[in-house]
Write an enzyme that holds these catalytic residues in place. Structure first.
Site, PDB file in Angstrom:
ATOM      1  N   GLU A 494      40.774  37.891  30.598  1.00  0.00           N
ATOM      2  CA  GLU A 494      40.636  38.156  31.961  1.00  0.00           C
ATOM      3  C   GLU A 494      40.594  39.546  32.344  1.00  0.00           C
ATOM      4  O   GLU A 494      41.154  39.803  33.774  1.00  0.00           O
ATOM      5  CB  GLU A 494      41.609  37.448  33.017  1.00  0.00           C
ATOM      6  CG  GLU A 494      41.852  35.923  32.478  1.00  0.00           C
ATOM      7  CD  GLU A 494      42.474  35.064  33.109  1.00  0.00           C
ATOM      8  OE1 GLU A 494      43.094  35.476  34.263  1.00  0.00           O
ATOM      9  OE2 GLU A 494      42.932  33.962  32.726  1.00  0.00           O
ATOM     10  N   TRP A 571      46.939  29.669  48.180  1.00  0.00           N
ATOM     11  CA  TRP A 571      47.231  31.137  48.160  1.00  0.00           C
ATOM     12  C   TRP A 571      45.984  32.156  48.943  1.00  0.00           C
ATOM     13  O   TRP A 571      45.876  33.216  48.891  1.00  0.00           O
ATOM     14  CB  TRP A 571      47.328  31.757  46.650  1.00  0.00           C
ATOM     15  CG  TRP A 571      48.372  31.055  46.232  1.00  0.00           C
ATOM     16  CD1 TRP A 571      49.318  30.619  46.520  1.00  0.00           C
ATOM     17  CD2 TRP A 571      48.772  31.205  44.562  1.00  0.00           C
ATOM     18  NE1 TRP A 571      50.429  30.416  45.892  1.00  0.00           N
ATOM     19  CE2 TRP A 571      50.123  30.879  44.549  1.00  0.00           C
ATOM     20  CE3 TRP A 571      47.855  31.989  43.698  1.00  0.00           C
ATOM     21  CZ2 TRP A 571      50.669  30.774  43.556  1.00  0.00           C
ATOM     22  CZ3 TRP A 571      48.883  31.927  42.471  1.00  0.00           C
ATOM     23  CH2 TRP A 571      50.007  31.328  42.201  1.00  0.00           C
ATOM     24  N   HIS A 704      58.767  37.309  32.046  1.00  0.00           N
ATOM     25  CA  HIS A 704      58.939  38.095  33.294  1.00  0.00           C
ATOM     26  C   HIS A 704      59.757  39.197  33.164  1.00  0.00           C
ATOM     27  O   HIS A 704      60.192  39.917  33.894  1.00  0.00           O
ATOM     28  CB  HIS A 704      59.639  36.951  34.411  1.00  0.00           C
ATOM     29  CG  HIS A 704      58.450  36.189  34.788  1.00  0.00           C
ATOM     30  ND1 HIS A 704      58.841  34.674  34.285  1.00  0.00           N
ATOM     31  CD2 HIS A 704      58.043  36.089  35.959  1.00  0.00           C
ATOM     32  CE1 HIS A 704      57.631  34.127  35.117  1.00  0.00           C
ATOM     33  NE2 HIS A 704      57.232  34.753  36.121  1.00  0.00           N
ATOM     34  N   CYS A 736      53.942  31.936  30.934  1.00  0.00           N
ATOM     35  CA  CYS A 736      52.815  32.037  31.629  1.00  0.00           C
ATOM     36  C   CYS A 736      52.060  33.265  31.479  1.00  0.00           C
ATOM     37  O   CYS A 736      51.862  33.516  30.216  1.00  0.00           O
ATOM     38  CB  CYS A 736      53.697  32.659  32.975  1.00  0.00           C
ATOM     39  SG  CYS A 736      52.748  32.622  34.777  1.00  0.00           S
TER      40      CYS A 736
END
Length: 765
Positions: A494, A571, A704, A736
């Site tokens: 991406e 969102w 994270h 994630c």
């Protein structure tokens, strides 16, 4: 006289001043003094903007450099017991948040010696970096939950509310200090993992009330006339069990301030933007009392111009019942969730601007309403009436073909052609993946080179051909890396995507975009939500070009990556004239076309992410079934247009699935991936108890922080997963996407992940 009020205001500063100075501080380019000076200037700018708009009641104490719930914990002197045992002590530093924000980027598995004498917050966040990312009610704002336990003791460690009140007063601005209410505060904090099973933080209420009384007494002494105590927990179903607690708390607090003589509350605020029907019932209850009412008629959650005539009519009803002196017109919530000002937007058309109202403009609307109710209606009303009428006409004539297509949706379009076992057999044949297949969630690091190329392309400094060549080079690198490390199911990384929602909105009809419409998600994480202005459709393929190119670079199967319809809607700023259900299904039809095109281009696995499906739940459970029905239908509509051999994936972030698990099952995705490591694998028990039978990728490490998980750590997590879920259903992936990570830590982490998966194949053969 009717007064006007604002419940809260964006704290990011014009031009994202706070983000820039915080990140400069992280990088050593700004001092703590410079950080605090910018923060002081932003607070001054906020107060003066609200005052200039003509608002009577201006908030203070709602500013933060990171998170206002974490601020409360710091102000109340809370350190979880497990950190005290590691030698932490609580002191009141001169610039507490200067050390907090720096700590977020310096996480380590061991405590650096240079931090040994630092304030507790830098130590606390360095040891436990996963406290953020808890969704606050039904917004995209994340709160930081600090652990509380039976031994938790409170003290007034830092009186932020007094200091900000006095800071504003020195500028000649009278403000109303804002605090989280004690019941909401204790309902939002986290229960320590070491606490007894039966313990709940609300048991600490008796020891917290004296701290609130101390704060209120200090504000009274300083001259504060009002204090705003936010108890948003009242909007949830659980509040019905808290009646005695509220009575106890506010009877205890009321003697602390002179204006609370006859009632536990001076005034009650109502959100009339979301629930205008409640007004009559509340007016009837308040009429025999001396309490006032604040009417939240200007939305704090959307960006649409207020219908001033309609709001005025609503407020006139309250004035007729209670009298002008007992009525305040207000925002429905804090304006934290809106961009700062429409005045800085230079690329929106005049027509588009006439539809919108950001934080600064909402302050002007609130003030104009109060003035009109006091007999001084301004010319703003006349222009507002024209703008509202023009907007309604634009909406009415938007795109009938899209609405007709939604009206024609059939039950057959909401289901795959065969049940999961049959689909799985077809997918195994085409994908040829091993047991414990490895993959990632989608994104790879967004390097400075990627951002520079995107910036140059946006400014016209490089051609589209040059930009696409740069993105192809990034995709080739991603494919080469995945070949080298040994992943099984590839992603293209991406690199071409600026944001997982904005990227799609820019390619769909029906959206517009701001230049500077930033909204805080948490900390220095800001988003610029797209705005849905009309019916949504897809004029051409959006991702096929990049996924097909990536597939051409490898013989391994490639996942196509899409953001789901519910997440795109949640969102973005949605339309207010049609239901969210209609908007979601319009998005779903656009994505359905994209999924079919990806499959036709040879992409055999397609991931449609829905991280926001949980956060979109209505506040009241009575409304859940309807929301979950159309949300799940939207996902199924997006993904059910392909043959059985196409493997459909979906990813979910920070979700507590316990309450909505039947809906997760009804999605009927072939593979779902979840943030399991961040939640210490607690989510897996829910999947086991419901007998989930499709494939699942519980994240094996938390992304994270820059910490690299060891191979043994990932093996241990897989071993724990196998105890709960069937081994042949497990997919091995991170928690994630890896967009925010660096390549070095990504390479090391994924190498360990692949090695652990190979071990699992041998161990659980």
């Amino acid at each position: 006289m009717v007064k006007s009020a604002v419940l809260g205001y964006p704290r990011i500063g014009v031009g994202r001043a706070m983000k820039k100075v915080i990140e400069n501080y992280w990088n050593g380019k700004a001092t703590a003094e410079e950080l605090q000076e910018v923060a002081k200037n932003v607070r001054k700018e906020r107060w003066q903007t609200i005052q200039k708009a003509g608002v009577d009641i201006i908030p203070s104490g709602d500013f933060t450099l990171y998170d206002h719930l974490l601020d409360h914990s710091f102000n109340f002197g809370v350190i979880p017991e497990r950190y005290v045992s590691q030698g932490m002590s609580l002191r009141t530093p001169t610039s507490p948040w200067a050390v907090v924000v720096r700590s977020r980027r310096r996480v380590s598995t061991s405590l650096p010696r240079r931090w040994a004498s630092c304030e507790w917050l830098i130590l606390f966040l360095s040891l436990d970096p996963t406290l953020a990312d808890e969704i606050s009610f039904d917004s995209n704002y994340h709160i930081v939950k600090v652990d509380h336990e039976p031994k938790t003791a409170f003290k007034l460690n830092n009186n932020q509310w007094l200091s900000e009140y006095e800071e504003a007063k020195a500028l000649g601005i009278e403000t109303r200090p804002v605090l989280f209410g004690p019941i909401t505060y204790l309902s939002l904090v986290r229960k320590s993992r070491d606490s007894p099973a039966e313990f709940e933080p609300l048991e600490l209420l008796d020891s917290l009330i004296p701290i609130y009384k101390e704060v209120l007494e200090s504000l009274k002494k300083a001259g504060a006339q009002e204090v705003q105590i936010d108890e948003p927990i009242l909007v949830l179903d659980k509040a019905e069990a808290y009646g005695d607690l509220f009575k106890k708390v506010y009877e205890a607090l009321s003697p602390s301030i002179e204006f609370l003589k006859d009632l536990p509350i001076h005034a009650l605020h109502l959100d009339l933007d979301r629930e205008p029907k409640q007004l009559d019932e509340v007016l009837a209850a308040l009429k025999p009392t001396k309490a006032g009412i604040e009417l939240g008629v200007v939305s704090g959650r959307n960006i649409w111009k207020n219908d001033l005539k309609a709001s005025k009519a609503l407020a006139e009803k309250a004035v007729a019942e209670l009298g002008a002196d007992r009525v305040v017109v207000s925002t429905s919530s804090s304006l934290l969730h809106t961009p700062i000002s429409l005045k800085v937007e230079t690329k929106l058309t005049e027509q588009q601007k006439s539809w919108l109202s950001f934080a600064e403009e909402k302050c002007e609307e609130v003030a104009a309403l109060a003035a009109a109710l006091n007999g001084q209606e301004s010319s703003l009303f006349e222009q507002n009436t024209k703008d509202i009428a023009a907007r309604r006409e634009f909406e009415r004539t938007s795109d009938s073909a899209v609405r007709d297509r939604v009206a024609g949706i059939t039950e057959e379009q909401l289901a795959r052609k065969a049940p999961f076992p049959e689909r799985r057999a077809a997918q195994k044949k085409h994908l040829n993946l091993p047991k414990f297949p490895t993959t990632t969630i989608g994104s790879f690091p967004q390097t400075k080179e990627i951002r520079l190329a995107r910036s140059k392309f946006g400014k016209g400094e490089i051609s589209q051909e040059e930009y696409e060549k740069a993105m192809e080079a990034e995709i080739r690198h991603a494919c080469e890396f995945q070949e080298k490390v040994g992943l099984d199911l590839f992603v293209h990384g991406e690199p071409e995507r600026n944001d997982m929602v904005q990227y799609f909105g820019e390619q769909l009809n029906g959206f517009i975009f701001t230049q500077l419409g930033w909204v805080q998600s948490y900390g220095s994480r800001y988003v610029r939500p797209p705005i849905v202005v009309s019916d949504v459709s897809r004029p051409s393929p959006m991702t096929v070009r990049w996924s097909a190119y990536a597939q051409s670079q490898t013989s391994k199967p490639m996942k196509g990556m899409l953001t789901g319809p519910v997440t795109i809607l949640n969102w973005s700023f949605p339309r207010a004239d049609v239901s969210k259900e209609i908007q979601s299904k319009q998005l779903a039809l656009a994505l359905r076309d994209e999924v079919v095109d990806l499959a036709n281009a040879g992409i055999k696995a397609i991931q449609v992410d829905e991280p926001a499906i949980r956060e979109g739940l209505p506040l009241r459970k009575a409304d859940w079934d309807n929301y979950l029905r159309w949300a799940v239908d939207s996902f199924r509509l997006s993904t059910s247009g392909v043959e059985n051999d196409i493997q459909v994936h979906s990813h979910f972030c920070y979700s507590d699935f316990g309450d909505i698990f039947p809906s997760i099952q009804r999605l009927d995705a072939d593979v779902i991936s979840i943030e399991a490591s961040k939640a210490d694998l607690k989510l897996l028990d829910v999947f086991k108890s419901y007998g989930y039978s499709n494939e699942i990728g519980p994240g094996v490490y938390d992304i994270h922080s820059p910490r690299v998980p060891g191979e043994q750590e990932i093996k241990d997590r897989i071993a724990s997963m196998v105890k709960v879920l069937p081994a042949d259903l497990l997919v091995v992936n991170p928690d994630c996407g890896l967009k925010t990570r660096g390549w070095k830590e990504t390479e090391e982490s994924l190498a360990n992940l692949v090695a652990a998966a190979r071990w699992a194949r041998e161990t659980y053969a």
